[in-house]
Design an enzyme around this catalytic site. Structure first.
Site: not given
Ligand code: PLP
Length: 397
Positions: A78, A191, A211-213, A249, A337
């Site tokens: 991502g 998200q 993003s795949a994860h 690749t 934090c």
């Protein structure tokens, strides 16, 4: 003890169906039996088999987005998609029409914010950060004002859903303002993917990162949707992969896994999100009721169905997360934090969380494996953990 995993905004486990779809593309140890491990750019059979997997994955993802397959650019994550979108579009559009301004928000992921800051500091772009309200949402009026007639704007980037506070922006409305002025509009949907509709026409976006994860796919693979005709200068140069838009690749097993995961999430999205919304509302309601000094961060209504985030007065997130972990519950501070060594969250600062609450961020992000029983276990443990923590930190009280 079964792990109660409540950190799906950080990452998700790979679904077994996804792993099964990926496996043939790694190739077996007996290479005669399995020939899908080839380089998809190769002419021989093993290459063609890999290419077929790649093409099918591209089509699957395009279908979920209502896009055409060649508008999908595969990336390594991502963060790469965000970097490529911001840098690639801003630099190309400046070259094309001389536009020199980038508009984004102060609550973006650092993959967007740092890219925008680099474009300002290294390439001389002007950077406009839109104001956000207490829920982290931008208004259409503020974007309209910042856009003007749009001629000076190289790219606008507003995230679809916020990772720390779960708020969901009115992307379609913001996108239409950009569209009316022919200004390229990017959204970080890292998200949102798998949880919210991704129809790129309804959203009026020209670029979208995922993003795949984050949706039960593998780590280290993502995609960037890039609408046909959007100005774009490649970020990774080299071979002519991805129509010259991203050299390298292909991670074929990863890409196949990503497409399988996205299709599964899309097919189950409405039912699964309704299920998670009930669990989320129970988490939010109970936490606010049972824990003194707990405050919901992000919008109470315009938020991800799986996302509950709070600030808790007079606690230090790190201590709570460790105690939860010992109780078999994985949660996160939501990048708040977490210790004296870390900077406070830029998102919590941007939405005006008081300084004394910045250390107590807690994010509980639900997913596939969670059920009502797990939620009740969490809700039994959390108040006790917070009480114990507060008792052990008398100086803060
Ligand atoms: N954008 C958002 C909103 C995120 O939440 C994340 C990851 O947490 C990213 C971008 C970066 O994604 P990746 O981990 O795939 O680089």
């Amino acid at each position: 003890m079964t792990l109660i995993y409540l950190d799906h905004s950080a990452t998700t486990p790979l679904r077994p169906e996804v792993f099964a779809a990926m496996e043939p593309f790694f190739g077996s140890t007996d290479q005669r039996e399995n020939s899908k491990y080839g380089n998809p750019s190769s002419i021989h059979g093993a290459g063609r088999a890999a290419y077929a997997g790649l093409s099918e994955a591209r089509r699957t993802i395009a279908d979920v987005l209502g896009a055409t397959p060649n508008e999908i650019v595969f990336t390594g994550c991502g963060s790469e998609s965000d970097n490529a979108a911001l840098r690639g579009i801003a630099l190309a559009r400046r070259k094309q029409v001389g536009a020199n301004r980038i508009i984004t928000t102060p609550v973006e992921h650092h993959a967007v914010l740092y890219s925008a800051e680099d474009l300002r500091d290294l390439f001389g772009f002007e950077l406009t950060l839109l104001p956000v309200d207490r829920d982290g949402l931008v208004s259409a009026e503020d974007l309209e004002r910042a856009l003007g007639d749009g001629s000076s704007v190289a790219v606008v980037s507003v995230m679809y859903a916020n990772n720390e506070i779960g708020s969901v922006q009115a992307i379609g409305e913001l996108g239409r303002l950009c569209r009316e002025r022919s200004v390229p509009f990017h959204t970080d949907a890292v998200q949102a993917a798998g949880k919210l509709p991704l129809d790129v026409d309804a959203l009026s976006v020209d670029a979208l990162s995922a993003s795949a994860h984050k949706f039960y796919g593998p780590k280290g693979v993502g995609f960037l949707y890039l609408r046909k005709g959007t100005p774009f200068r490649p970020f990774l140069t080299g071979g002519s992969h991805e129509g010259g838009r991203r050299a390298g690749t292909h991670n074929v097993p990863g890409i196949v896994g990503m497409a399988t995961a996205l299709a599964l999430c899309e097919a189950e999205r409405e039912t699964e999100m309704s299920r998670l919304r009930l669990l989320r509302d129970r988490v939010i309601g109970h936490t606010l009721e049972m824990i003194t000094g707990a405050r919901l961060t992000g919008s109470p209504t315009e938020r991800l169905d799986n996302h509950a985030s709070f600030t808790i007065r007079d606690v230090e997130a790190e201590g709570i997360l460790i105690a939860l972990d010992l109780a078999g519950i994985a949660a996160s501070s939501g990048s708040a934090c977490t210790s004296a060594r870390q900077k406070p969250s830029h998102v919590l600062e941007a939405i005006g969380v008081p300084v004394e609450e910045l250390a107590g961020g807690l994010r509980l992000s639900l997913g596939y494996s969670n059920d009502a029983e797990q939620v009740e276990l969490l809700l039994q443990s959390l108040p006790k953990i917070i009480d114990r923590h507060r008792q052990s930190m008398p100086a803060l009280l």
